[in-house]
Structures are given as structure tokens and as C-alpha cells.
Design an enzyme around this catalytic site. Structure first.
Site, PDB file in Angstrom:
ATOM      1  N   GLU A  27       5.767  -1.051  -0.387  1.00 55.94           N
ATOM      2  CA  GLU A  27       5.501  -0.933  -1.818  1.00 55.94           C
ATOM      3  C   GLU A  27       4.266  -0.074  -1.942  1.00 55.94           C
ATOM      4  OE1 GLU A  27       6.999  -5.036  -3.923  1.00 55.94           O
ATOM      5  OE2 GLU A  27       4.924  -4.438  -4.030  1.00 55.94           O
ATOM      6  N   ASP A  46      -3.078  -7.965 -11.516  1.00 60.28           N
ATOM      7  CA  ASP A  46      -3.639  -8.030 -10.173  1.00 60.28           C
ATOM      8  C   ASP A  46      -4.940  -8.799 -10.103  1.00 60.28           C
ATOM      9  OD1 ASP A  46      -1.866  -6.580  -8.362  1.00 60.28           O
ATOM     10  OD2 ASP A  46      -2.223  -4.888  -9.712  1.00 60.28           O
TER      11      ASP A  46
END
Lengths: 293, 406
Positions: free
Chosen positions: A69, A80
Site C-alpha cells: 500500500e 491516521d
């Protein structure tokens, strides 16, 4: 696998078995044939600098990562946790733009066939333009994309362009996703479906949540696509806990923390490779555990 | 005075079912938040249709917050400028010092109905944080406010007020350490705790249903002002003016007037200290559409789609994007958006204080500054300014910028 393997060069390459099948799909088919589970390693492109990324991806592949990824850094990554936030800040400071990420991909493709899923937030891609994004990504050798904050209701144009260029769109599903929506998101995904294992942002946690297994079971009833589980996974025991149920596990923050702590160390790549190897080892399942699957 | 007329209703019936104002708005969030947002939307729709909810909100607005707020004819300022007659909608007189309490009481009642006990919020200038802290004290909720460390420094009196009312203020030290980063951190908290927690977003932005809900709770400003202006003058104002950060006080004033075609509207953004990216927060002149914090709207961004840094002397206007309904009203030409510099806003604070005995918040002073600029050439017209907040919180900044006053 011992650390020594991580000092060697060249990744494991495999051929696409069918020119109409994406690298992602053929990798999952290979894993199924081998009764194996996949490791998706997340890495922020350009951290600590764009010059590092190809080498680090090859190290992850060498260690046993089956998919990459590739994170395109964004200034305001609301999904995040602190580790990947800081990775993005370092990458942006080092001048990592989307065209630079495409350069990284092209350089990688000269040396590896590992499937790559571009992972980012919507705004940088919207700014670049969906049509250009899909055509340039496909040309550079990407296999799929996941845009964290692009909800299916708004994804029409994106999906059309992804399809036109043979890229796999991957959507996230979570514990809060009701069954009917789970079905829609699975149908709109290609390659695999990404299951968010627990509430919260990305980051390392002590154990795999009980939610994860329930979500896997619920999603299995909706789709035949492979299921990858992520968020909060960082240790071999997490891999062992998921291996009987999931097709792949996603690990991100643990790799990015290695970069944070060892970015100037000569053995940075070997450390990344070493963690990938330990995680991949955790994903190997004893034969008896798979009986009846 | 302008006459009452009606125009197309399409503008006032927005957003659509998915939260769109034309192409703007919508919902762009991590998948895990889709269900909590759906739950919030349903709870809000049910509450809206329920007379007892409206009665409770009205009672609280009156007895706790101090509604209705006066409409005040600023005669000395008008005479001094020698043109337009200037009227002030005195939201600065509300409890906690700004219009923000309108939304906090509405969402607070909603939280009570949803049975959640923990409330999180972001704040820039601290006015929304203070209003949230007050509402949480009133309803007995746990209250956590995220605030950029730069904003904590420049709006320190509000940090103290929040803590005094029992809120936990968490400093955010990422990015520009201002409102943008506080919202990001609040969203990260919500992603982890949505089951027990309500995110009391303070402006008419973010993912659907927030832009609609926050607008509705603030529309009391425009409804009252419209009635008061009619009572006072027998007509409608020629021009409405309000500052636009996220855009809640301005949409609250504008929305009930949208069908009054003869009423012009001006939204004033922060012009900061220059025209280059990073020196201002003028989204309409310096930005382009994009997605930040769950909504598609005009956005200050660089050519790679990274969010630009912003600057304004007023923390409440210092933000990279704007409520999506404003983007729609901008493109429709229904509202004119202009910007005003830090310097002009500070001058407006001085003039209004000296001539009317009213010290405006730095945010609201941006609207006053635009009125000062236009009034001399607008003889015979009436301007209605939303004085959205009071300047007590800004005394430290005034002192730094106004030598000679002690």
C-alpha cells in the site's frame, strides 16, 4: 526467516497468470493455492525521502510482503494516528508530490512485480483529476487505489475512470457498516475488500479486536472477494490471531515507526525486511487450522 | 428600504438528501463515521418535527442564553460615516459572548435525546469551546475541547473560562496549531469514540448533516433580525453583512432573507496581512473547490492539493475552507464575498468602541470594517451587520496592536 535473508537483493517475482487478471487478484489466487495468507505492507511514499522508497519496498518484498500500500502524503490525514501523520509530514518536507510518487512506481516496476495499491486521501487526487490519476497510475504500474475519505455516494466519476484504466478500486468497510451497505461496498470493490478491524485511527494496538472476527464473518456472507484486515495490527501474534479468518493483514504504523526511529541507520532496509519476515511468518497457518475452510 | 419579494425556492430548500448544495457539501469521511452521521441525521430530523424539542430550545434560548438579542441602530457611527444607516444585530450580548451558544443549545438537546454523555468539540477563537463548555455544564455532559496551541496562546481568557466550567481543553500541536488542526484532532477522537460521544461541531461545515443543522440552529439570528427590522423601520435592510470563518453566524443571518431578492448580502472573509497563499483566509478569492474535513467547498490549497496554511489576526476566521452553502451562494451570485485586512479589522474595533461603546470581537470587526468602507457611498441605504461576538477575549491582541491605551 532469519535476518541474513534481509541483506540479500532482488525480490521474488511472479508472472501474471492471466493478462485480464490484475496483479492483486492473481496474487490472492496464488496465496489461496498455497494455502497462505497475504501481508499488505503500508509505506508512505517519500519517507524519509523519495530516494528511499523503492529500496524500502524491495526490502519489504524480500521479507515476505505480498502487496504494497503506497501512501501518498496528505497534509491533513484525519484517519491516521501520530506515527503515519509524522511519516506524511517528513515525506511532504522532502518534496513528495503525486508526480514524484508516480516516478517511484515506475522505478519500482523496473525491478518488481509486487502488486501496489495507492492509498491516500481524496483532495490530492481530486486536484490531480480522476481521469489523469487513473491513466497515469495505471501507466506507472499501479494496480489499485484506496481513497480513505471518498464515500461510495460520491465515487461515480472515480469508479468510471478506475474501470477504464483497469485499476482495482478498494473500499473500506467497518463494524458500523450495515449489511446492505456492506454489499454495495463489496460490489464496488475489486481485488479485495479492506476491513477496518476496530474503531479509531491507524496505529499500533496490543491485541486484535473481537470486532474484527465478527466483521470478517459478516463480510464473507456478502462477497467472494478476498478480505484484508487492517488498523491496529503490528505484531506476529496479531497475524496469528487473524490468519485462520482473513485472507490478508495490513500493517502500516509498525513499519513507519521503524523509519521514524532508524531513518539514518545503515540497516534501515534490513529492519523493514526483518519485521515483514516476522509478520509473514505469523500469517503461516498450521494445516489443521484450515480444515473445513 | 427594500420591498419584500420572493424568488426561486430552490436555494432555501437545500441541501438535498445527501447534503448537497449544488455540487458542494456532501459527506467525505472515513467509512466508520457514516453510520454515526446517519444516526445523527435521523435524530435531528425527528427532533425538528417535534414541537416539544422546539419549545425546549426556545425556552432555553430565552432563559439561559438571553434571546432575543436587540437590533440596535448605531446612530453615531452612521452619522460619523455620513452615508448608510447602520444597524447591529447584537449577538455579542448572548450568554458566553457570541452566537455560538445558539448551536450548542440545539445540539446539546439533541445529545440528550440520543442518550450520549460525552461531548467533544473543536474551537478556534474559543467562543465555540466556551459555548460548548457552558452547554455541557447545563446538561451534565463530559466535555472535551480540542484547540490549537497557537489559538490557546492568543485566546487564553477563553481557555480559562472553558476549564472553569469543567471542560478539558486539549492543546493540538500539529500543523499550523490552529482551528484546522483542532478539527482534525476532534475527528480522530470521534472515529475512536463515536458510540459514547457526540461531536458538537461549531460551524456550518463538515460532513452532512452538520452544515444544515448548524445553519438551522443559527437561523434564529436572521428570523429575529428580519422581524425586528420590519418593526423598527417598516421595511427590510438593503444590505446584510457578516464575517465568514466557517460561516455559521453569516448563514444564520442570511438564510431567512434568501428569498428577499432586494436584500443584498455580503460575507467578509479574513484578508490577513497579504494576498499570497498563507497570508490570509480568503477562500473565495484565493482558493478553489476541494475536500477538507468531510465537505466539498472552496478551499485554500496548493497545486498538489495539500491544504494551505492560513493567517488571520482573528482565530475564528483563520481556517482553510468554508461552509459548503456559502460556496453555493457564491457561485449563484446571491451573496458577495469580500475580504478585509487585519489592519482594517483592528481600526473597526477602535471606531465602534469609541463611537458606540460596543467592543466587537475581532471576527465581527471584519464585517464592521466592510460597513465602514461602504457606508460613505451608500447614502439612503441601510446596512444590517451581524455583530456575532464581543471583544473581551481579544483584549490581549488589542493591547499588542493599540499602543498608548495601557
Amino acid at each position: 526467516m532469519d535476518e541474513a535473508d534481509c541483506t540479500q537483493g532482488a525480490g521474488r517475482a511472479y508472472r501474471r497468470t492471466d493478462i485480464w487478471m490484475s496483479r492483486i487478484t492473481s496474487a490472492f489466487k496464488r496465496l489461496r493455492r498455497e494455502n497462505n495468507r497475504g501481508l499488505l505492507a503500508y509505506i508512505t511514499a517519500g519517507d524519509p525521502s523519495p530516494g528511499h522508497t523503492v529500496k524500502l519496498i524491495l526490502a519489504l518484498e524480500q521479507g515476505g510482503a505480498d502487496f504494497i500500500e503506497l501512501g501518498v502524503p496528505f497534509s491533513d490525514p484525519i484517519a491516521d494516528g501520530p506515527v503515519i501523520q509524522k511519516a506524511g509530514e517528513r515525506a511532504l518536507r522532502a518534496g513528495t508530490t503525486f508526480p514524484k510518487v508516480l516516478d517511484i512506481l515506475r522505478n519500482l516496476r523496473a525491478r518488481s512485480e509486487i502488486p501496489v495499491i495507492i492509498f491516500t486521501y481524496l483532495n490530492p487526487i481530486m486536484r490531480y483529476g480522476f481521469a489523469r490519476f487513473a491513466s497515469d497510475s495505471a501507466a506507472a504500474g499501479a494496480d489499485g487505489a484506496l481513497l480513505t475519505d471518498l464515500n461510495i455516494e460520491e465515487a461515480g466519476l472515480y469508479l468510471a475512470e478506475m474501470q477504464k484504466h483497469g485499476l482495482d478500486p478498494v473500499f473500506l468497510v467497518s463494524q458500523t457498516t450495515p449489511d446492505d451497505r456492506l454489499r454495495v461496498l463489496s460490489r464496488s470493490s475489486a481485488g479485495f475488500v479492506y476491513l477496518v478491524s476496530r474503531a479509531g485511527v491507524t496505529g499500533e494496538r496490543d491485541r486484535v479486536s473481537d470486532q474484527a472476527r465478527r466483521l470478517i464473518e459478516r463480510t464473507r456472507r456478502m462477497t467472494d472477494l478476498p478480505l484484508a484486515v487492517g488498523f491496529g495490527l503490528s505484531k506476529p501474534e496479531h497475524m496469528r490471531a487473524l490468519a485462520p479468518y482473513a485472507d490478508a493483514a495490513v500493517v502500516g504504523s509498525a513499519f513507519m515507526r521503524i523509519i521514524e526511529e532508524h531513518q539514518d541507520a545503515p540497516d534501515l532496509a534490513a529492519r523493514m525486511c526483518g519485521l515483514a519476515a516476522r509478520l509473514k511468518d505469523g500469517l503461516r497457518i498450521p494445516a489443521e487450522a484450515t480444515a473445513g475452510r | 428600504m427594500a420591498a419584500t419579494t420572493t424568488t426561486t425556492t430552490t436555494t432555501t430548500t437545500l441541501p438535498d438528501a445527501l447534503g448537497h448544495f449544488g455540487p458542494y457539501g456532501g459527506r467525505y469521511v472515513p467509512e466508520i463515521l457514516v453510520a454515526p452521521l446517519d444516526q445523527l441525521e435521523i435524530a435531528y430530523d425527528q427532533a425538528r418535527a417535534d414541537n416539544s424539542f422546539r419549545d425546549e430550545l426556545e425556552t432555553l434560548s430565552r432563559r439561559f442564553a438571553g434571546r432575543p438579542t436587540p437590533l440596535y441602530h448605531a446612530k453615531r457611527l452612521s452619522r460619523h460615516l455620513g452615508g448608510a444607516e447602520i444597524y447591529l444585530k447584537r449577538e455579542d450580548l448572548l450568554h458566553t459572548g457570541a452566537h455560538k451558544i445558539n448551536n450548542c443549545l440545539g445540539q446539546g438537546l439533541l445529545v440528550q435525546r440520543m442518550g450520549k454523555k460525552r461531548v467533544i468539540a473543536e474551537t478556534g477563537a474559543g467562543q465555540h469551546g466556551v459555548a460548548t463548555a457552558a452547554a455541557c455544564a447545563l446538561f451534565g455532559f463530559e466535555c472535551i475541547v480540542y484547540m490549537g496551541e497557537e489559538d490557546m496562546r492568543r485566546q487564553s481568557p477563553n481557555v480559562f473560562r472553558m476549564r472553569l466550567m469543567g471542560a478539558e481543553v486539549i492543546g493540538v500541536n500539529t500543523g499550523s496549531r490552529t482551528l484546522k488542526d483542532a478539527i482534525s484532532e476532534a475527528m480522530r477522537d470521534w472515529v475512536a469514540h463515536f458510540e459514547t460521544t457526540h461531536y458538537l461541531l461549531g460551524s456550518a461545515l463538515g460532513p452532512h448533516p452538520y452544515p444544515r443543522m448548524v445553519r438551522d440552529f443559527n437561523s434564529v439570528i436572521g428570523r429575529e433580525a428580519r422581524r425586528q427590522f420590519l418593526d423598527l423601520t417598516g421595511g427590510l435592510p438593503d444590505v446584510l453583512m457578516a464575517c465568514v470563518g466557517g460561516g455559521s453566524n453569516s448563514i444564520g443571518l442570511f438564510h431567512p432573507f434568501l428569498e428577499d431578492e432586494c436584500v443584498k448580502m455580503v460575507g467578509i472573509e479574513a484578508g490577513g496581512r497579504g494576498h499570497r497563499l498563507g497570508e490570509h483566509a480568503a477562500r473565495f478569492s484565493g482558493g478553489s473547490p476541494g475536500v477538507l474535513h468531510g465537505t466539498y467547498s472552496y478551499l485554500l490549497q496548493d497545486e498538489d492539493g495539500q491544504i494551505a496554511l492560513t493567517h488571520s489576526v482573528s482565530a475564528g476566521l483563520d481556517y482553510a475552507t468554508v461552509g459548503p452553502e456559502h460556496s453555493w451562494l457564491h457561485d449563484q451570485g446571491r451573496v458577495e464575498y469580500v475580504s478585509c485586512s487585519d489592519e482594517d479589522a483592528l481600526e473597526a474595533v477602535k471606531l465602534l468602541s469609541r463611537l458606540e461603546g460596543v467592543i466587537p470581537a475581532l471576527e465581527s470587526a471584519h464585517a464592521v470594517a466592510e460597513a465602514i468602507r461602504r457606508a460613505p457611498d451608500a447614502k439612503g441605504q441601510s446596512f444590517l451587520i451581524n455583530l456575532s461576538g464581543r471583544g473581551d477575549k481579544d483584549i490581549g491582541i488589542f493591547r499588542e496592536n493599540m499602543p498608548g491605551l495601557g
